[in-house]
Design a protein around this motif. Structure first.
Motif, PDB file in Angstrom:
ATOM      1  N   ARG A   1     -39.644 -21.332 -10.650  1.00 11.10           N
ATOM      2  CA  ARG A   1     -39.612 -20.103  -9.878  1.00 11.10           C
ATOM      3  C   ARG A   1     -40.568 -20.192  -8.689  1.00 11.10           C
ATOM      4  NH1 ARG A   1     -40.197 -14.067 -12.369  1.00 11.10           N
ATOM      5  NH2 ARG A   1     -39.934 -13.000 -10.402  1.00 11.10           N
ATOM      6  N   GLN A   2     -40.084 -19.734  -7.537  1.00 13.10           N
ATOM      7  CA  GLN A   2     -40.928 -19.756  -6.346  1.00 13.10           C
ATOM      8  C   GLN A   2     -41.895 -18.571  -6.376  1.00 13.10           C
ATOM      9  OE1 GLN A   2     -37.730 -19.583  -3.428  1.00 13.10           O
ATOM     10  NE2 GLN A   2     -38.412 -21.560  -2.657  1.00 13.10           N
ATOM     11  N   THR A   3     -43.082 -18.796  -5.841  1.00  9.13           N
ATOM     12  CA  THR A   3     -44.030 -17.697  -5.664  1.00  9.13           C
ATOM     13  C   THR A   3     -44.427 -17.654  -4.192  1.00  9.13           C
ATOM     14  OG1 THR A   3     -45.890 -19.140  -6.233  1.00  9.13           O
ATOM     15  CG2 THR A   3     -44.954 -17.834  -8.018  1.00  9.13           C
ATOM     16  N   PHE A   4     -44.621 -16.447  -3.698  1.00  7.91           N
ATOM     17  CA  PHE A   4     -44.944 -16.252  -2.292  1.00  7.91           C
ATOM     18  C   PHE A   4     -46.196 -15.389  -2.179  1.00  7.91           C
ATOM     19  CE2 PHE A   4     -40.333 -16.706  -2.652  1.00  7.91           C
ATOM     20  CZ  PHE A   4     -40.092 -17.743  -1.775  1.00  7.91           C
ATOM     21  N   THR A   5     -47.045 -15.722  -1.239  1.00  9.35           N
ATOM     22  CA  THR A   5     -48.247 -14.930  -1.017  1.00  9.35           C
ATOM     23  C   THR A   5     -47.873 -13.612  -0.344  1.00  9.35           C
ATOM     24  OG1 THR A   5     -48.644 -15.812   1.191  1.00  9.35           O
ATOM     25  CG2 THR A   5     -49.630 -17.024  -0.673  1.00  9.35           C
ATOM     26  N   PRO A   6     -48.728 -12.595  -0.489  1.00  8.31           N
ATOM     27  CA  PRO A   6     -48.468 -11.323   0.202  1.00  8.31           C
ATOM     28  C   PRO A   6     -48.334 -11.500   1.717  1.00  8.31           C
ATOM     29  CG  PRO A   6     -50.119 -10.997  -1.491  1.00  8.31           C
ATOM     30  CD  PRO A   6     -49.866 -12.489  -1.405  1.00  8.31           C
ATOM     31  N   ALA A   7     -49.112 -12.388   2.301  1.00 12.25           N
ATOM     32  CA  ALA A   7     -49.042 -12.622   3.748  1.00 12.25           C
ATOM     33  C   ALA A   7     -47.690 -13.226   4.140  1.00 12.25           C
ATOM     34  CB  ALA A   7     -50.178 -13.537   4.189  1.00 12.25           C
ATOM     35  N   PHE A   8     -47.183 -14.134   3.321  1.00 15.17           N
ATOM     36  CA  PHE A   8     -45.880 -14.741   3.596  1.00 15.17           C
ATOM     37  C   PHE A   8     -44.777 -13.690   3.514  1.00 15.17           C
ATOM     38  CE2 PHE A   8     -41.997 -16.990   2.450  1.00 15.17           C
ATOM     39  CZ  PHE A   8     -42.007 -18.052   3.340  1.00 15.17           C
ATOM     40  N   LYS A   9     -44.842 -12.840   2.490  1.00 16.79           N
ATOM     41  CA  LYS A   9     -43.851 -11.771   2.331  1.00 16.79           C
ATOM     42  C   LYS A   9     -43.877 -10.831   3.528  1.00 16.79           C
ATOM     43  CE  LYS A   9     -44.130 -11.627  -2.706  1.00 16.79           C
ATOM     44  NZ  LYS A   9     -44.464 -10.772  -3.855  1.00 16.79           N
ATOM     45  N   LYS A  10     -45.084 -10.453   3.925  1.00 15.08           N
ATOM     46  CA  LYS A  10     -45.214  -9.532   5.063  1.00 15.08           C
ATOM     47  C   LYS A  10     -44.648 -10.177   6.329  1.00 15.08           C
ATOM     48  CE  LYS A  10     -48.305  -6.347   7.304  1.00 15.08           C
ATOM     49  NZ  LYS A  10     -49.597  -5.700   7.299  1.00 15.08           N
ATOM     50  N   GLY A  11     -44.863 -11.461   6.500  1.00 20.34           N
ATOM     51  CA  GLY A  11     -44.317 -12.167   7.657  1.00 20.34           C
ATOM     52  C   GLY A  11     -42.794 -12.115   7.682  1.00 20.34           C
ATOM     53  N   GLY A  12     -42.184 -12.258   6.522  1.00 19.92           N
ATOM     54  CA  GLY A  12     -40.734 -12.162   6.440  1.00 19.92           C
ATOM     55  C   GLY A  12     -40.244 -10.764   6.763  1.00 19.92           C
ATOM     56  N   ILE A  13     -40.955  -9.765   6.280  1.00 20.62           N
ATOM     57  CA  ILE A  13     -40.582  -8.370   6.537  1.00 20.62           C
ATOM     58  C   ILE A  13     -40.723  -8.040   8.014  1.00 20.62           C
ATOM     59  CG2 ILE A  13     -41.206  -5.970   6.068  1.00 20.62           C
ATOM     60  CD1 ILE A  13     -42.106  -6.979   3.257  1.00 20.62           C
ATOM     61  N   VAL A  14     -41.779  -8.537   8.639  1.00 19.24           N
ATOM     62  CA  VAL A  14     -41.998  -8.294  10.072  1.00 19.24           C
ATOM     63  C   VAL A  14     -40.834  -8.857  10.887  1.00 19.24           C
ATOM     64  CG1 VAL A  14     -43.459  -8.978  12.031  1.00 19.24           C
ATOM     65  CG2 VAL A  14     -44.503  -8.076   9.958  1.00 19.24           C
ATOM     66  N   GLN A  15     -40.325  -9.995  10.481  1.00 19.97           N
ATOM     67  CA  GLN A  15     -39.188 -10.590  11.200  1.00 19.97           C
ATOM     68  C   GLN A  15     -38.008  -9.621  11.247  1.00 19.97           C
ATOM     69  OE1 GLN A  15     -39.056 -13.593  12.858  1.00 19.97           O
ATOM     70  NE2 GLN A  15     -41.227 -13.649  12.402  1.00 19.97           N
ATOM     71  N   VAL A  16     -37.790  -8.904  10.157  1.00 25.61           N
ATOM     72  CA  VAL A  16     -36.660  -7.974  10.080  1.00 25.61           C
ATOM     73  C   VAL A  16     -36.984  -6.643  10.743  1.00 25.61           C
ATOM     74  CG1 VAL A  16     -35.152  -6.697   8.503  1.00 25.61           C
ATOM     75  CG2 VAL A  16     -35.826  -9.045   7.951  1.00 25.61           C
ATOM     76  N   THR A  17     -38.126  -6.068  10.394  1.00 29.92           N
ATOM     77  CA  THR A  17     -38.414  -4.700  10.822  1.00 29.92           C
ATOM     78  C   THR A  17     -38.931  -4.577  12.243  1.00 29.92           C
ATOM     79  OG1 THR A  17     -40.644  -4.803   9.874  1.00 29.92           O
ATOM     80  CG2 THR A  17     -38.888  -3.936   8.469  1.00 29.92           C
TER      81      THR A  17
END
Length: 61
Positions: A2-18
């Protein structure tokens, strides 16, 4: 595994969309994960933001 992602990585992905206007599909390809994962990250951030707003309102009261 299972992959794990840091909160900063997740936020970076969300910023790309929002904020940058990228589609969820393009973001999914860029971060090498599934559409469901990115959508879950967005829901989690929305819930965190909502609870922070509620806490701020309670402190102001």
């Amino acid at each position: 595994m299972r992959q794990t992602f840091t909160p900063a990585f997740k936020k970076g992905g969300i910023v790309q969309v929002t904020q940058k206007g990228c589609s969820v599909d393009k973001t999914v390809q860029a971060v090498h994960t599934s559409r469901n994962i990115v959508q879950r990250w967005m829901q989690e951030l929305e819930q965190e933001t909502s609870s922070e707003c509620l806490k701020a309102k309670e402190r102001a009261s």
